[in-house]
Design an enzyme around this catalytic site. Sequence first.
Site, PDB file in Angstrom:
ATOM      1  N   HIS A 112       0.824  -1.222   0.000  1.00 39.46           N
ATOM      2  CA  HIS A 112       0.000   0.000   0.000  1.00 39.46           C
ATOM      3  C   HIS A 112       0.856   1.270   0.000  1.00 39.46           C
ATOM      4  CE1 HIS A 112      -3.814  -2.177   0.620  1.00 39.46           C
ATOM      5  NE2 HIS A 112      -3.118  -2.957   1.431  1.00 39.46           N
ATOM      6  N   ASN A 153     -10.262  -3.320   1.042  1.00 40.19           N
ATOM      7  CA  ASN A 153      -9.835  -3.259  -0.359  1.00 40.19           C
ATOM      8  C   ASN A 153     -11.040  -3.032  -1.260  1.00 40.19           C
ATOM      9  OD1 ASN A 153      -7.098  -3.729   0.118  1.00 40.19           O
ATOM     10  ND2 ASN A 153      -7.285  -5.942  -0.094  1.00 40.19           N
ATOM     11  N   TYR A 177      -0.204  -4.997  10.993  1.00 37.96           N
ATOM     12  CA  TYR A 177      -0.410  -3.610  10.581  1.00 37.96           C
ATOM     13  C   TYR A 177       0.005  -2.640  11.681  1.00 37.96           C
ATOM     14  CZ  TYR A 177      -2.730  -4.533   6.139  1.00 37.96           C
ATOM     15  OH  TYR A 177      -2.999  -4.897   4.846  1.00 37.96           O
TER      16      TYR A 177
END
Length: 513
Positions: free
Chosen positions: A81, A153, A361
Amino acid sequence: MNPSLNAFRPGRLLVAASLTASLLSLSVQAATLTRDNGAPVGDNQNSQTAGPNGSVLLQDVQLLQKLQRFDRERIPERVVHARGTGAHGEFVASADISDLSMAKVFRKGEKTPVFVRFSAVVHGNHSPETLRDPRGFATKFYTADGNWDLVGNNFPTFFIRDAIKFPDMVHAFKPDPRSNLDDDSRRFDFFSHVPEATRTLTLLYSNEGTPASYREMDGNSVHAYKLVNARGEVHYVKFHWKSLQGQKNLDPKQVAEVQGRDYSHMTNDLVSAIRKGDFPKWDLYIQVLKPEDLAKFDFDPLDATKIWPGIPERKIGQMVLNRNVDNFFQETEQVAMAPSNLVPGIEPSEDRLLQGRLFAYADTQMYRVGANGLGLPVNRPRSEVNTVNQDGALNAGHSTSGVNYQPSRLDPREEQASARYVRTPLSGTTQQAKIQREQNFKQTGELFRSYGKKDQADLIASLGGALAITDDESKYIMLSYFYKADSDYGTGLAKVAGADLQRVRQLAAKLQD
């Protein structure tokens, strides 16, 4: 003397220059240039030297500071990303779902500021936005309960179902470490061992893998989450953003045309639309399952490679993006999205991929922006932060308490019982094993048959062309997966890839679904 030269007489030049300076001073009030310590800068155009021909002096702190700060302008690029753009907006809840969740963000009429970051998944920063790639659709809700990040997404499914495969999958998608060149054969070598990827690979090589704009793109949570109401009752949900601008993708011919004109077409489209006051909107929908419903499917509903067909969608709110960022680095680049940023009333499901993302993350954001990254303006909650986490690099807080622990009677910080995680019944033993209800191919066939003739043809041309340059064994295994999903799909791919259809059929006949 030529009268036309009068304007260039020295006296007139001085008057003109003085007049220009006066006009500028009236229109723009110049601020004083300073160093980082706040001291004014005397000369920002010339280095300090030892005489007209001597060396530059080490005491020229303005020069040194400029070079030091320039050398440190970049933070680590996101491993996925990396290429993205962001915007601010607002989410308004439109339905009462207190029967499902106690989260304040869902109270009917509640207005919540948001920041959305759209992105490409695989390709690096500054890569063309026309490249075939899933697109990230991550939303940070600044709720009254704290920040909630819905990190999804544009595709409703993912390539893998277990986080243990995530680093390998990303490595396979990334360029060859020897040459730094993209290589589809590396991807298919990996995915020939991952049959659950067939549906999302179909999405990727369809025209949905090359969206025309972020405004004309839907978003999905991919994972199931748990919603918990005030009574402690649990429901499983999937979230879906529906673009009110509609959906628009680029076919292979359009991709080449757009890339030749503008390799930042998606960013330009979003920024330009918001700048003109054409604010994009999305409706937020949920699909809901009761815990007892999970066992009623012929696949595992907590498998991130699956959608929930036939489960009705329920609209719960609308989001509008109405403000561009003021500074790309400080906002879009430093925003730290993580699925672990949850609030009371929203909890993670047992989805194996989500469970890994909860750690990965948050950990990668701590690596990128530091232990105090959540204190940056774009990441800072609107609600009060009262934690005993302390210190670390770039701590910009101002703590006056001598109590940096909990529990304490000297400076008590109370826990909120309603924020406890819900109890989940368990059975069985620890294990390392596949899920029991895989069903890797059925939904792929349904997806292929949902496309129109042109979209099917574009998909077969794009995917078949990539398979044609893959090693023979991986190519035939992949073709057998797609043939198992739909015989017309597999036949078309085999023709483009130059494969023996009989061999493909034989391999597909051995597959279970």
